[in-house]
Motif scaffolding. Structure first.
Motif, PDB file in Angstrom:
ATOM      1  N   ILE A  56       0.773  -1.169  -0.078  1.00 32.96           N
ATOM      2  CA  ILE A  56      -0.077   0.138   0.287  1.00 32.96           C
ATOM      3  C   ILE A  56       1.125   1.461   0.451  1.00 32.96           C
ATOM      4  O   ILE A  56       0.665   2.027  -0.968  1.00 32.96           O
ATOM      5  N   GLU A  57       1.654   1.594   1.177  1.00 36.48           N
ATOM      6  CA  GLU A  57       2.637   2.789   1.088  1.00 36.48           C
ATOM      7  C   GLU A  57       3.593   2.458  -0.024  1.00 36.48           C
ATOM      8  O   GLU A  57       4.756   1.587  -0.030  1.00 36.48           O
ATOM      9  N   LEU A  58       4.417   3.316  -0.508  1.00 38.85           N
ATOM     10  CA  LEU A  58       5.254   3.487  -1.848  1.00 38.85           C
ATOM     11  C   LEU A  58       5.628   4.517  -1.886  1.00 38.85           C
ATOM     12  O   LEU A  58       5.862   5.598  -0.667  1.00 38.85           O
ATOM     13  N   GLY A  59       7.476   4.436  -2.147  1.00 41.46           N
ATOM     14  CA  GLY A  59       7.866   5.677  -2.143  1.00 41.46           C
ATOM     15  C   GLY A  59       7.271   7.368  -1.820  1.00 41.46           C
ATOM     16  O   GLY A  59       7.169   8.244  -1.763  1.00 41.46           O
ATOM     17  N   ASP A  60       6.223   6.831  -3.672  1.00 46.00           N
ATOM     18  CA  ASP A  60       5.815   8.041  -3.746  1.00 46.00           C
ATOM     19  C   ASP A  60       4.527   8.641  -3.365  1.00 46.00           C
ATOM     20  O   ASP A  60       3.579   9.431  -4.503  1.00 46.00           O
ATOM     21  N   GLY A  61       3.755   7.822  -2.806  1.00 39.72           N
ATOM     22  CA  GLY A  61       2.957   7.634  -2.625  1.00 39.72           C
ATOM     23  C   GLY A  61       1.949   6.876  -1.568  1.00 39.72           C
ATOM     24  O   GLY A  61       2.810   6.012  -0.910  1.00 39.72           O
TER      25      GLY A  61
END
Length: 252
Positions: A56-61
């Motif tokens: 779910i949580e990625l580096g850019d959003g």
């Protein structure tokens, strides 16, 4: 089965890929997406996968920024360290929500449970592909079962002039201008239809060669296709498909 993994941690992504291959050698990871930006770019130009495994949580959003733009018809299995997104996740075509650390058994159990619970569900794209429940596939002229009132009617591909998607549903229009919902994604249809007679001109349309009346230039280097039947849709060849479409037309 073609699978994509959405995961920004390199080691985790590769471990998930390895676990999938151990569970079933037919599970083929076609790409690993590591950012929202990469995800938006990938979905804009590629066919739908059969299954999505997504952090779910990625580096850019977060992945919901991808799915708000391109909602996959494929089932999604979420693999995340955060439990607060579960309600949001299950608004999508979600088959499971696994909290990290990820174990092989967790993935395997979710996939098996999903298949067993939905083995008779004609709307399940994973089961459809593995069990061939909704289409009698031949090498040249697939037949599809479409819902007609309370009954199901077989329709041959040769009687269909247009396949298209709208609002996450797939439709067909037949030669006699009947319109039906079809329980297949355009990506799956493109893989089983005879490429000599059917061409996917964009993310939204697959057309039959015998249904083409005329082709015109359209704005932004695209093409507009007129069909032999009057259909109230703008059937546009995407810019990236124009060259291949012209070559296909010359062969037919």
């Amino acid at each position: 089965m073609n699978i994509i993994i959405i995961e920004d941690e390199y080691l985790t992504a590769n471990r998930i890929k390895k676990l999938l291959e151990e569970i079933n050698p037919d599970y083929h990871v076609i790409t690993i997406i590591r950012s929202v930006k990469q995800g938006l770019e990938w979905f804009s130009v590629n066919e739908e996968p059969d299954l999505v495994l997504s952090d779910i949580e990625l580096g850019d959003g977060n992945c919901f920024q991808i799915f708000s733009e391109y909602t996959p018809q494929a089932p999604i299995l979420f693999l995340t360290a955060y439990n607060q997104y579960a309600i949001h996740a299950f608004k999508l075509n979600t088959i499971g929500y696994i909290l990290k650390p990820i174990r092989k058994k967790d993935i395997e159990t979710n996939l098996e449970k999903f298949k067993s619970l939905t083995i008779n569900n004609i709307n399940n794209p994973l089961v459809k592909k593995e069990n061939n429940a909704q289409a009698e596939i031949t090498s040249q002229n697939p037949r599809f079962l479409v819902k007609n009132g309370i009954n199901f009617t077989p329709v041959s591909a040769s009687n269909i002039i247009l396949f298209y998607s709208e609002f996450n549903l797939t439709y067909i229009i037949t030669k006699n201008l009947h319109k039906y919902i079809l329980d297949h994604s355009l990506g799956h249809l493109a893989s089983i239809l005879d490429p000599k007679h059917y061409f996917r001109i964009s993310r939204s349309f697959i057309i039959a060669d015998y249904a083409i009346k005329n082709v015109k230039k359209y704005e932004r280097s695209r093409l507009l296709v007129e069909l032999t039947e009057d259909i109230p849709l703008d059937i546009i060849v995407s810019r990236r498909n124009v060259t291949a479409f012209k070559k296909w037309l010359k062969k037919n």
